[in-house]
Design a protein around this motif. Structure first.
Motif, PDB file in Angstrom:
ATOM      1  N   LEU A 132      -7.200  -1.463   5.686  1.00  0.00           N
ATOM      2  CA  LEU A 132      -6.849  -1.599   4.270  1.00  0.00           C
ATOM      3  C   LEU A 132      -8.007  -1.160   3.377  1.00  0.00           C
ATOM      4  CD1 LEU A 132      -4.924  -5.001   4.355  1.00  0.00           C
ATOM      5  CD2 LEU A 132      -3.952  -2.712   4.011  1.00  0.00           C
TER       6      LEU A 132
ATOM      7  N   CYS B 217      -7.612   9.852   4.439  1.00  0.00           N
ATOM      8  CA  CYS B 217      -8.060   8.477   4.670  1.00  0.00           C
ATOM      9  C   CYS B 217      -6.892   7.494   4.596  1.00  0.00           C
ATOM     10  CB  CYS B 217      -9.125   8.092   3.649  1.00  0.00           C
ATOM     11  SG  CYS B 217     -10.729   8.894   3.888  1.00  0.00           S
ATOM     12  N   VAL B 218      -5.987   7.715   3.659  1.00  0.00           N
ATOM     13  CA  VAL B 218      -4.820   6.840   3.525  1.00  0.00           C
ATOM     14  C   VAL B 218      -4.025   6.825   4.823  1.00  0.00           C
ATOM     15  CG1 VAL B 218      -2.562   6.654   2.410  1.00  0.00           C
ATOM     16  CG2 VAL B 218      -4.618   6.970   1.014  1.00  0.00           C
ATOM     17  N   TRP B 219      -3.812   7.980   5.420  1.00  0.00           N
ATOM     18  CA  TRP B 219      -2.994   8.050   6.623  1.00  0.00           C
ATOM     19  C   TRP B 219      -3.761   7.615   7.862  1.00  0.00           C
ATOM     20  CZ3 TRP B 219       2.133   8.538   6.841  1.00  0.00           C
ATOM     21  CH2 TRP B 219       2.777   8.877   5.641  1.00  0.00           C
TER      22      TRP B 219
ATOM     23  N   TRP C 263       0.969   3.896  -3.127  1.00  0.00           N
ATOM     24  CA  TRP C 263       0.602   5.289  -2.862  1.00  0.00           C
ATOM     25  C   TRP C 263       1.766   6.225  -3.197  1.00  0.00           C
ATOM     26  CZ3 TRP C 263       2.878   8.763   0.508  1.00  0.00           C
ATOM     27  CH2 TRP C 263       2.197   9.981   0.686  1.00  0.00           C
TER      28      TRP C 263
ATOM     29  N   ALA D 292       0.828  -1.202   0.000  1.00  0.00           N
ATOM     30  CA  ALA D 292       0.000   0.000   0.000  1.00  0.00           C
ATOM     31  C   ALA D 292       0.866   1.257   0.000  1.00  0.00           C
ATOM     32  CB  ALA D 292      -0.930  -0.008   1.219  1.00  0.00           C
TER      33      ALA D 292
ATOM     34  N   TRP E  65      -7.902   2.518   3.373  1.00  0.00           N
ATOM     35  CA  TRP E  65      -6.790   2.936   2.516  1.00  0.00           C
ATOM     36  C   TRP E  65      -7.200   2.906   1.048  1.00  0.00           C
ATOM     37  CZ3 TRP E  65      -4.483   0.591  -1.612  1.00  0.00           C
ATOM     38  CH2 TRP E  65      -3.331   1.228  -2.120  1.00  0.00           C
TER      39      TRP E  65
ATOM     40  N   PHE F  24      -7.168   6.017  -1.392  1.00  0.00           N
ATOM     41  CA  PHE F  24      -6.298   6.004  -2.573  1.00  0.00           C
ATOM     42  C   PHE F  24      -7.088   6.306  -3.837  1.00  0.00           C
ATOM     43  CE2 PHE F  24      -4.325   3.776  -6.143  1.00  0.00           C
ATOM     44  CZ  PHE F  24      -3.051   4.329  -6.132  1.00  0.00           C
TER      45      PHE F  24
ATOM     46  N   ALA G 190      -5.873   5.200   7.779  1.00  0.00           N
ATOM     47  CA  ALA G 190      -5.860   3.742   7.654  1.00  0.00           C
ATOM     48  C   ALA G 190      -4.576   3.153   8.213  1.00  0.00           C
ATOM     49  CB  ALA G 190      -6.034   3.341   6.198  1.00  0.00           C
ATOM     50  N   GLY G 191      -3.456   3.853   8.025  1.00  0.00           N
ATOM     51  CA  GLY G 191      -2.187   3.343   8.526  1.00  0.00           C
ATOM     52  C   GLY G 191      -2.186   3.150  10.028  1.00  0.00           C
TER      53      GLY G 191
END
Length: 317
Positions: free
Chosen positions: A163, A211-213, A81, A77, A166, A170, A215-216
């Motif tokens: 995920l 949202c990506v961050w 990204w 991921a 994420w 993404f 999710a991490g």
């Protein structure tokens, strides 16, 4: 080797890798005559960290268990990204000369000698190595994968949910960037971008990035790593993605990004032409500073009479 020692070793290796990446980027920037190429390597730096973590886990650093689905999924991921963002920024900035924000910052900090030549020590410290250090701090949760365990039970459900978030982020970020680029290239576009995802939210790319961050932070399991490092991920939301750009709306408020503008950000969107006007006197005296005239297709601005509510979508003139 204890887990903490393993993590410290891996983190030091990641720091060296990031600084080498930034040093190489500086060499390229010096050759092409513009240092905003550092923006291209922002996403690439996280991909490099993910590759280092995978390599160290695969080599059994510190006696840790080798690769598992959790490590591979998060590393993939991060790589996807980072690679997409670097390609997008590279295409966006190619052939457009130096970013006036860098010109202004380096002029104020002694980045040029009296003859107008760049000072390597200042530029490396203020631009490239600074970004490398920020990448290192922001990527600490990703580096923690080197000592993480594959989640089980409720933690596995949480990791899978992360995920999923994420993937949503993404897609939002990538599609939003692509739709805005297509809009700018449309000669019959009109002034207001209100197509596709931009008809739902004023900044789908920022919302997707948030949202990506987020999710991490859902994908760490090991308690001693989680307690310290999951919080470090919040530093990325507070610091912003670009240390040169003005502070963007906090990634801790994706709902705010989705539904309403913040006054501070509305002011920041007032004009993209202003930095060109500020930087032009500096570039006029420096042959190496190739500052283009902002064209109608590459300039985002709002009318001086627009209220903050008019800033809900980009206005292109």
């Amino acid at each position: 080797m204890t887990s903490y020692a393993t993590f410290a070793t891996a983190s030091a290796i990641c720091l060296v890798a990031l600084l080498l990446l930034q040093l190489g980027t500086y060499v390229v920037g010096r050759r092409i005559g513009r240092f905003n190429i550092v923006d291209v390597t922002w996403g690439a730096g996280f991909a490099v960290v993910a590759l280092v973590v995978v390599a160290l886990r695969g080599a059994g650093l510190g006696g840790e268990v080798g690769l598992d689905w959790h490590v591979l999924a998060i590393a993939a991921a991060a790589i996807v990204w980072g690679a997409r963002l670097s390609v997008h920024v590279g295409r966006k900035t190619a052939g457009k000369g130096e970013d006036p924000r860098y010109v202004d910052m380096l002029e104020r900090s002694g980045g040029y000698d009296p003859q107008g030549n760049p000072r390597a020590s200042v530029i490396l410290r203020k631009v490239f190595f600074l970004q490398g250090a920020i990448q290192w701090v922001v990527s600490l949760p990703l580096q923690a994968l080197v000592v993480s365990e594959a989640p089980a039970g409720a933690f596995a459900v949480l990791a899978l949910a992360g995920l999923g978030i994420w993937l949503l982020g993404f897609v939002f970020e990538a599609v939003g960037d692509a739709q805005l680029a297509a809009f700018k290239n449309d000669p019959n576009r009109g002034r207001i971008m209100d197509r596709g995802l931009w008809s739902w939210t004023r900044h789908p790319n920022y919302f997707g990035d948030a949202c990506v961050w987020w999710a991490g932070g859902m994908d760490l399991r090991r308690p001693h790593a989680h307690d310290l490092l999951a919080r470090v991920g919040l530093g990325r939301a507070l610091a912003g993605k670009d240390h040169v750009a003005a502070a963007r709306l906090g990634c801790l408020r994706p709902a705010g990004v989705l539904f309403h503008p913040a006054p501070a950000e509305a002011g920041g969107l007032s004009s993209r032409a202003a930095p060109y006007r500020l930087a032009r006197p500096y570039c006029a005296a420096r042959p190496s500073c190739a500052l283009p005239s902002p064209s109608p297709s590459s300039r985002l601005s709002s009318s001086s009479s627009a209220s903050s509510s008019d800033m809900s979508t980009p206005i292109v003139t």
